[in-house]
Scaffold this motif. Sequence first.
Motif, short mmCIF file in Angstrom:
data_model
loop_
_atom_site.label_atom_id
_atom_site.label_comp_id
_atom_site.label_asym_id
_atom_site.label_seq_id
_atom_site.Cartn_x
_atom_site.Cartn_y
_atom_site.Cartn_z
N SER A 1 8.73 31.09 -3.62
CA SER A 1 9.90 31.43 -2.64
C SER A 1 10.11 29.97 -2.15
O SER A 1 9.48 29.18 -2.25
CB SER A 1 9.46 31.86 -1.35
OG SER A 1 9.02 33.37 -1.79
N ASP A 2 11.56 29.74 -1.82
CA ASP A 2 11.99 28.58 -1.47
C ASP A 2 12.10 28.71 0.07
O ASP A 2 12.85 29.33 0.39
CB ASP A 2 13.52 28.21 -1.95
CG ASP A 2 13.26 27.87 -3.51
OD1 ASP A 2 12.55 27.24 -3.79
OD2 ASP A 2 14.36 28.03 -4.11
N LEU A 3 11.32 28.05 0.95
CA LEU A 3 11.13 28.51 2.33
C LEU A 3 11.72 27.14 2.97
O LEU A 3 11.60 25.91 2.50
CB LEU A 3 9.57 28.52 2.74
CG LEU A 3 8.72 29.62 2.21
CD1 LEU A 3 7.33 29.55 2.53
CD2 LEU A 3 9.67 31.03 2.43
N THR A 4 12.38 27.42 4.39
CA THR A 4 12.89 26.45 5.03
C THR A 4 11.74 25.70 5.56
O THR A 4 10.56 26.47 5.78
CB THR A 4 13.84 26.85 6.13
OG1 THR A 4 13.31 27.99 6.96
CG2 THR A 4 14.82 27.69 5.26
N PRO A 5 11.97 24.54 6.17
CA PRO A 5 10.75 23.91 6.88
C PRO A 5 10.21 24.47 8.13
O PRO A 5 9.20 24.18 8.64
CB PRO A 5 11.28 22.44 7.08
CG PRO A 5 12.55 22.18 6.35
CD PRO A 5 13.05 23.45 5.91
N SER A 6 11.19 25.32 8.58
CA SER A 6 10.66 26.15 9.98
C SER A 6 10.55 27.47 9.70
O SER A 6 9.96 28.19 10.65
CB SER A 6 12.13 26.13 10.65
OG SER A 6 13.22 27.01 10.14
N SER A 7 9.96 27.76 8.49
CA SER A 7 9.56 29.11 8.23
C SER A 7 8.21 29.38 8.85
O SER A 7 7.14 28.59 8.72
CB SER A 7 9.37 29.31 6.53
OG SER A 7 8.70 30.64 6.44
#
Length: 193
Positions: free
Chosen positions: A107-113
């Motif tokens: 997965s490509d997660l956002t830094p705020s995940s």
Amino acid sequence: MDSSSDYSDCEDLISASEDDYSSSESESDDDTLNSARNSCPIDIHASTPAPPNFQFTSTLGINPSTKVLLGNTDDPMMFFSIFFDEKIMSFIVEETNRYAEDFFNKSDLTPSSRALNWKNTDIKELNLFLGLLLLQGMVSKSVEAWYWSKRPILSTPFFGQIMSDKRYGLLMKFLHFENSDKFDKKKRIQIQS
């Protein structure tokens, strides 16, 4: 009113064979509709036989031999460990941690995940998690987040003392019981409807 005459058509319907009701090209549509309209009247005054009464013949409670195996205890964790022994719990922990790792690799997660706050779990934490999950069946609330609410009318502080709602949510997200990569979809059980 003679009740035997009311049911004479029903007896004919019941005793008829399957072939009598199968469709064929020689039947007219009117014959088919008329036979479909035949119904059996229901006599609400006739008493129906009661269902059979199966007597319970065993001893109430836990079998005495099982009680001896448990050391004559009433500790709920002892009963829980009969079904979820250390081997099973270790397997669930291993699969949960592996599934979380696979999730991060794919997965490509956002830094705020929130998922980035994941730390591998262990048996002790999994026991706490399952305990909270079981407790939710006894302390019923409409929304899962309400178990961690600080509002006085909704508050159940025990949940927050055991585990934060964020950690509980992460465990719920990654809880896994089998390696999905090795799962053979051809061997899964087909439910026929």
